[in-house]
Write an enzyme that holds these catalytic residues in place. Structure first.
Site, short mmCIF file in Angstrom:
data_model
loop_
_atom_site.label_atom_id
_atom_site.label_comp_id
_atom_site.label_asym_id
_atom_site.label_seq_id
_atom_site.Cartn_x
_atom_site.Cartn_y
_atom_site.Cartn_z
N ASP A 38 0.87 -1.25 -0.03
CA ASP A 38 0.07 0.02 -0.14
C ASP A 38 0.78 1.07 0.03
O ASP A 38 1.90 1.22 0.75
CB ASP A 38 -0.92 0.08 1.15
CG ASP A 38 -2.08 0.91 1.00
OD1 ASP A 38 -3.19 0.41 0.88
OD2 ASP A 38 -2.09 2.09 1.10
N ASP A 73 5.11 1.54 -5.38
CA ASP A 73 4.13 1.96 -6.44
C ASP A 73 3.95 0.88 -7.52
O ASP A 73 4.76 0.67 -8.24
CB ASP A 73 4.51 3.21 -7.09
CG ASP A 73 3.61 4.04 -8.12
OD1 ASP A 73 2.52 3.20 -8.38
OD2 ASP A 73 3.81 5.27 -8.61
N ASN A 100 -5.42 -5.16 -6.52
CA ASN A 100 -6.70 -4.36 -5.94
C ASN A 100 -6.16 -2.80 -5.91
O ASN A 100 -7.31 -2.11 -5.80
CB ASN A 100 -6.71 -4.90 -4.44
CG ASN A 100 -7.84 -3.81 -3.54
OD1 ASN A 100 -9.04 -4.21 -3.68
ND2 ASN A 100 -7.24 -3.37 -2.58
N TYR A 171 -12.40 5.64 -14.69
CA TYR A 171 -12.53 4.77 -14.05
C TYR A 171 -13.26 3.53 -14.73
O TYR A 171 -12.83 2.24 -14.59
CB TYR A 171 -13.25 4.97 -12.61
CG TYR A 171 -13.42 3.94 -11.64
CD1 TYR A 171 -12.37 3.58 -10.91
CD2 TYR A 171 -14.71 3.36 -11.51
CE1 TYR A 171 -12.72 2.48 -9.93
CE2 TYR A 171 -14.74 2.21 -10.56
CZ TYR A 171 -13.85 1.77 -9.93
OH TYR A 171 -14.09 0.72 -8.89
N LYS A 175 -11.62 -0.07 -15.69
CA LYS A 175 -12.17 -1.30 -14.97
C LYS A 175 -12.38 -2.22 -16.32
O LYS A 175 -12.31 -3.49 -16.08
CB LYS A 175 -13.26 -1.10 -14.36
CG LYS A 175 -12.78 -0.46 -12.74
CD LYS A 175 -11.82 -1.25 -12.16
CE LYS A 175 -11.41 -0.82 -10.49
NZ LYS A 175 -10.29 -1.52 -9.95
N THR A 205 -16.31 1.49 0.78
CA THR A 205 -14.75 1.83 0.73
C THR A 205 -14.70 3.35 0.67
O THR A 205 -15.68 4.11 0.55
CB THR A 205 -14.10 1.30 -0.31
OG1 THR A 205 -14.48 1.87 -1.53
CG2 THR A 205 -14.27 -0.23 -0.50
#
Length: 301
Positions: A38, A73, A100, A171, A175, A205
């Protein structure tokens, strides 16, 4: 700790918070050794901190599991390569990659900036390709040396990528690309013993709490369908040895519901046997539309 992923080594990207955190915790509960990746950025990709990844590692260790943190990264070539090397250095192998990591920069198309487009495509689509590329190369070499591996990749698409979403053109495009990348990777890596699947999760989230605040509120009692922990069991199973027969698929998961997304496939067809005249195309298209199912509506339309 033991379970369906005993002894497997798992990388989870974007695992400091939200869905990724729940993946990491569930894999650890199922006996896996976890690399918690992360960057520790804000919801819009700003800032950077190793804190979130380290916190999840401590949670796993408190549970009796094994984990190491990584803050590279994943959309950087060298960073993604280092991430794979961390797993190999810490545990001597890599069995599962869960892609993810991501963030959103929502905007209507006519208002979106080039930077907002580029940054979202980079973190989601490139951020899936690069870890997959380096992990895939490692598994190919292992397969050449020792025979087929038993490895897994689980990518993260979205309902926005499958159906589209108003105000999320960047986005949704990323995706959708991830769903296609999943199918290509499944076809290419299968010969080495690698399965590649994707999920399209719906959960509460940082990326969804503002957009879906009204429908994703925490209930006062009973089953919380929007708890991100609901997504992790499917991902843990897809990362296990039991899922070796499943590849190239996209699963939607929300609350207690799991469904198989049925993507693009060849539909009705008209063949004239010769070149069409422009004036004839309209009737042919009308016939095709009359025989085809209505498309699913775009989210927010």
């Amino acid at each position: 700790m033991s379970g369906i992923c005993d002894g497997r080594v798992v990388i989870v990207t974007g695992a400091g918070r939200g869905i990724g955190r729940e993946h990491a915790l569930e894999f650890a509960k199922q006996g896996a050794k976890v690399v918690v990746n992360d960057l520790g950025t804000g919801p819009g990709g700003d800032g950077r901190s190793g804190g979130p990844a380290l916190e999840v590692v401590e949670e796993i260790r408190d549970l009796g599991g094994r984990a190491v943190a990584n803050s590279d990264d994943v959309a950087d070539w060298e960073g993604a390569e280092r991430l794979v090397k961390v797993a190999l250095s810490a545990y001597g192998r890599l069995d599962v990659l869960v892609n993810n990591a991501g963030f959103v920069r929502d905007r209507m198309l006519v208002s979106m900036t080039e930077q907002e487009w580029d940054e979202v495509i980079r973190v989601h689509l490139k951020g899936h390709f690069l870890p997959l590329r380096h992990a895939g190369a490692h598994w190919r070499e292992r397969a050449k040396a020792d025979g087929p591996v038993d490895a897994r990749v689980i990518n993260t698409s979205s309902g926005a990528g499958l159906l589209g979403s108003v105000g999320q053109g960047n986005y949704a495009a990323a995706k959708a690309g991830i769903a296609a990348l999943t199918q290509v990777a499944a076809a290419e890596l299968g010969r080495y013993g690698v399965t590649v699947n994707a999920i399209a999760p719906a959960a509460r989230t940082r990326m969804t709490e503002e957009v879906f605040a009204a429908t994703m509120a925490r209930p006062e009692g009973g089953f919380d369908a929007m708890d991100p922990a609901n997504v992790a069991p499917l991902v843990a199973w897809l990362g296990s040895a039991a899922s070796a027969h499943v590849t190239g698929r996209v699963f939607e998961v929300e609350g207690g519901a799991v469904s198989l997304a049925d993507g693009w496939r060849h539909g009705p067809r008209v063949d004239r046997g010769a070149r069409w005249e422009p004036t004839e195309i309209g009737a042919a298209v009308a016939k095709l539309l009359s025989e085809a199912a209505e498309p699913e509506p775009v989210y927010g339309a």
